[in-house]
Motif scaffolding. Sequence first.
Motif, PDB file in Angstrom:
ATOM      1  N   ARG A  80       0.828  -1.207   0.000  1.00  0.00           N
ATOM      2  CA  ARG A  80       0.000   0.000   0.000  1.00  0.00           C
ATOM      3  C   ARG A  80       0.860   1.254   0.000  1.00  0.00           C
ATOM      4  O   ARG A  80       1.954   1.260   0.533  1.00  0.00           O
ATOM      5  N   ASP A  81       0.310   2.307  -0.608  1.00  0.00           N
ATOM      6  CA  ASP A  81       1.017   3.591  -0.682  1.00  0.00           C
ATOM      7  C   ASP A  81       2.452   3.395  -1.174  1.00  0.00           C
ATOM      8  O   ASP A  81       3.414   3.795  -0.527  1.00  0.00           O
ATOM      9  N   VAL A  82       2.573   2.787  -2.334  1.00  0.00           N
ATOM     10  CA  VAL A  82       3.876   2.432  -2.905  1.00  0.00           C
ATOM     11  C   VAL A  82       4.468   3.651  -3.609  1.00  0.00           C
ATOM     12  O   VAL A  82       3.949   4.112  -4.621  1.00  0.00           O
ATOM     13  N   ALA A  83       5.544   4.179  -3.035  1.00  0.00           N
ATOM     14  CA  ALA A  83       6.239   5.334  -3.621  1.00  0.00           C
ATOM     15  C   ALA A  83       7.458   4.828  -4.381  1.00  0.00           C
ATOM     16  O   ALA A  83       8.286   4.098  -3.831  1.00  0.00           O
ATOM     17  N   ILE A  84       7.544   5.198  -5.645  1.00  0.00           N
ATOM     18  CA  ILE A  84       8.645   4.778  -6.511  1.00  0.00           C
ATOM     19  C   ILE A  84       9.477   6.010  -6.842  1.00  0.00           C
ATOM     20  O   ILE A  84       8.939   7.065  -7.185  1.00  0.00           O
ATOM     21  N   SER A  85      10.798   5.868  -6.735  1.00  0.00           N
ATOM     22  CA  SER A  85      11.684   6.973  -7.095  1.00  0.00           C
ATOM     23  C   SER A  85      12.824   6.434  -7.954  1.00  0.00           C
ATOM     24  O   SER A  85      13.134   5.243  -7.927  1.00  0.00           O
ATOM     25  N   PHE A  86      13.417   7.324  -8.725  1.00  0.00           N
ATOM     26  CA  PHE A  86      14.515   6.963  -9.617  1.00  0.00           C
ATOM     27  C   PHE A  86      15.734   7.802  -9.270  1.00  0.00           C
ATOM     28  O   PHE A  86      15.629   9.001  -9.063  1.00  0.00           O
ATOM     29  N   HIS A  87      16.889   7.140  -9.220  1.00  0.00           N
ATOM     30  CA  HIS A  87      18.151   7.815  -8.901  1.00  0.00           C
ATOM     31  C   HIS A  87      19.189   7.380  -9.920  1.00  0.00           C
ATOM     32  O   HIS A  87      19.475   6.188  -9.973  1.00  0.00           O
ATOM     33  N   PRO A  88      19.726   8.246 -10.758  1.00  0.00           N
ATOM     34  CA  PRO A  88      19.408   9.664 -10.823  1.00  0.00           C
ATOM     35  C   PRO A  88      17.970   9.875 -11.292  1.00  0.00           C
ATOM     36  O   PRO A  88      17.376   8.961 -11.885  1.00  0.00           O
ATOM     37  N   PRO A  89      17.437  11.069 -11.055  1.00  0.00           N
ATOM     38  CA  PRO A  89      16.065  11.330 -11.503  1.00  0.00           C
ATOM     39  C   PRO A  89      15.941  11.156 -13.019  1.00  0.00           C
ATOM     40  O   PRO A  89      16.895  11.376 -13.765  1.00  0.00           O
ATOM     41  N   LEU A  90      14.759  10.773 -13.449  1.00  0.00           N
ATOM     42  CA  LEU A  90      14.518  10.626 -14.886  1.00  0.00           C
ATOM     43  C   LEU A  90      14.639  11.985 -15.568  1.00  0.00           C
ATOM     44  O   LEU A  90      14.222  13.001 -15.008  1.00  0.00           O
ATOM     45  N   PRO A  91      15.208  12.017 -16.772  1.00  0.00           N
ATOM     46  CA  PRO A  91      15.342  13.298 -17.467  1.00  0.00           C
ATOM     47  C   PRO A  91      13.981  13.891 -17.820  1.00  0.00           C
ATOM     48  O   PRO A  91      13.000  13.162 -17.991  1.00  0.00           O
ATOM     49  N   ASP A  92      13.952  15.200 -17.912  1.00  0.00           N
ATOM     50  CA  ASP A  92      12.706  15.909 -18.194  1.00  0.00           C
ATOM     51  C   ASP A  92      12.637  16.269 -19.675  1.00  0.00           C
ATOM     52  O   ASP A  92      13.270  17.223 -20.115  1.00  0.00           O
ATOM     53  N   TYR A  93      11.929  15.478 -20.440  1.00  0.00           N
ATOM     54  CA  TYR A  93      11.711  15.752 -21.859  1.00  0.00           C
ATOM     55  C   TYR A  93      10.327  15.234 -22.228  1.00  0.00           C
ATOM     56  O   TYR A  93       9.767  14.391 -21.538  1.00  0.00           O
ATOM     57  N   GLN A  94       9.773  15.742 -23.293  1.00  0.00           N
ATOM     58  CA  GLN A  94       8.488  15.268 -23.808  1.00  0.00           C
ATOM     59  C   GLN A  94       8.631  14.640 -25.189  1.00  0.00           C
ATOM     60  O   GLN A  94       7.827  13.819 -25.583  1.00  0.00           O
ATOM     61  N   LYS A  95       9.666  15.069 -25.929  1.00  0.00           N
ATOM     62  CA  LYS A  95       9.909  14.585 -27.294  1.00  0.00           C
ATOM     63  C   LYS A  95      11.312  14.005 -27.372  1.00  0.00           C
ATOM     64  O   LYS A  95      12.223  14.452 -26.677  1.00  0.00           O
ATOM     65  N   GLY A 129      11.929  14.071 -32.676  1.00  0.00           N
ATOM     66  CA  GLY A 129      10.617  14.706 -32.655  1.00  0.00           C
ATOM     67  C   GLY A 129       9.441  13.818 -32.276  1.00  0.00           C
ATOM     68  O   GLY A 129       8.303  14.271 -32.252  1.00  0.00           O
ATOM     69  N   GLN A 130       9.700  12.560 -31.953  1.00  0.00           N
ATOM     70  CA  GLN A 130       8.628  11.652 -31.554  1.00  0.00           C
ATOM     71  C   GLN A 130       8.241  11.905 -30.092  1.00  0.00           C
ATOM     72  O   GLN A 130       9.059  12.359 -29.299  1.00  0.00           O
ATOM     73  N   ASP A 131       6.999  11.587 -29.742  1.00  0.00           N
ATOM     74  CA  ASP A 131       6.586  11.683 -28.341  1.00  0.00           C
ATOM     75  C   ASP A 131       7.398  10.697 -27.509  1.00  0.00           C
ATOM     76  O   ASP A 131       7.556   9.543 -27.894  1.00  0.00           O
ATOM     77  N   GLY A 132       7.904  11.157 -26.370  1.00  0.00           N
ATOM     78  CA  GLY A 132       8.633  10.276 -25.470  1.00  0.00           C
ATOM     79  C   GLY A 132       7.686   9.292 -24.794  1.00  0.00           C
ATOM     80  O   GLY A 132       6.609   9.680 -24.342  1.00  0.00           O
ATOM     81  N   VAL A 133       8.088   8.019 -24.746  1.00  0.00           N
ATOM     82  CA  VAL A 133       7.247   6.995 -24.128  1.00  0.00           C
ATOM     83  C   VAL A 133       7.920   6.337 -22.925  1.00  0.00           C
ATOM     84  O   VAL A 133       7.374   5.401 -22.361  1.00  0.00           O
ATOM     85  N   VAL A 134       9.085   6.836 -22.529  1.00  0.00           N
ATOM     86  CA  VAL A 134       9.787   6.235 -21.396  1.00  0.00           C
ATOM     87  C   VAL A 134       9.693   7.175 -20.198  1.00  0.00           C
ATOM     88  O   VAL A 134       8.799   7.039 -19.369  1.00  0.00           O
ATOM     89  N   ALA A 135      10.609   8.130 -20.076  1.00  0.00           N
ATOM     90  CA  ALA A 135      10.630   9.004 -18.903  1.00  0.00           C
ATOM     91  C   ALA A 135       9.327   9.781 -18.706  1.00  0.00           C
ATOM     92  O   ALA A 135       8.821   9.853 -17.580  1.00  0.00           O
ATOM     93  N   PRO A 136       8.738  10.362 -19.762  1.00  0.00           N
ATOM     94  CA  PRO A 136       7.482  11.092 -19.528  1.00  0.00           C
ATOM     95  C   PRO A 136       6.377  10.209 -18.943  1.00  0.00           C
ATOM     96  O   PRO A 136       5.645  10.630 -18.047  1.00  0.00           O
ATOM     97  N   VAL A 137       6.280   8.983 -19.419  1.00  0.00           N
ATOM     98  CA  VAL A 137       5.242   8.068 -18.926  1.00  0.00           C
ATOM     99  C   VAL A 137       5.566   7.599 -17.507  1.00  0.00           C
ATOM    100  O   VAL A 137       4.689   7.573 -16.638  1.00  0.00           O
ATOM    101  N   LEU A 138       6.821   7.259 -17.249  1.00  0.00           N
ATOM    102  CA  LEU A 138       7.209   6.833 -15.898  1.00  0.00           C
ATOM    103  C   LEU A 138       7.006   7.959 -14.886  1.00  0.00           C
ATOM    104  O   LEU A 138       6.539   7.716 -13.774  1.00  0.00           O
ATOM    105  N   ARG A 139       7.358   9.190 -15.271  1.00  0.00           N
ATOM    106  CA  ARG A 139       7.162  10.317 -14.346  1.00  0.00           C
ATOM    107  C   ARG A 139       5.690  10.493 -14.011  1.00  0.00           C
ATOM    108  O   ARG A 139       5.326  10.722 -12.848  1.00  0.00           O
ATOM    109  N   ARG A 140       4.815  10.387 -15.017  1.00  0.00           N
ATOM    110  CA  ARG A 140       3.371  10.508 -14.756  1.00  0.00           C
ATOM    111  C   ARG A 140       2.864   9.346 -13.902  1.00  0.00           C
ATOM    112  O   ARG A 140       2.103   9.562 -12.956  1.00  0.00           O
TER     113      ARG A 140
END
Length: 149
Positions: free
Chosen positions: A26-41, A45-56
Amino acid sequence: MSRIGPRMAEGYIYLTISNQGASAARDVAISFHPPLPDYQKTDDGQDGVVAPVLRRRYAEPVTIIGIGESLNNLYWYQRGASNEPAEPVPAKFSVGVKYQDDRGRSYEDSFPLDVATIAHETQSFPGGQEWSKITARATNAIPWELWNR
């Protein structure tokens, strides 16, 4: 919760967070070290499907992960025939996990992961070339199906 790590399927590596314990997590908090990079594309020019999805997905704690339940996400995939990743995520990283069991006891652990370790996995495909073609088609469909859910 005892299984956290990557699994490979021909050029794709998935991050799997799985509850293999005797009670719900319950209340499972997941974190990444180093933090996932902040990008959307991606660079092309393709939509990012790794870090953006994991961050959300892990922006807030997961309310509950039932016994035997797994959360799977694409973590690494190659661009064409190269060994280069299609998205700029770290090859060496740790996944931190904090959660409580059904009795309210808290647990915390960190799992160091290295893409190179899983990327050198070998596989056997009985049935010759036809089987490998079927597997390749199925594997290529996986990210699309995950993205469209």
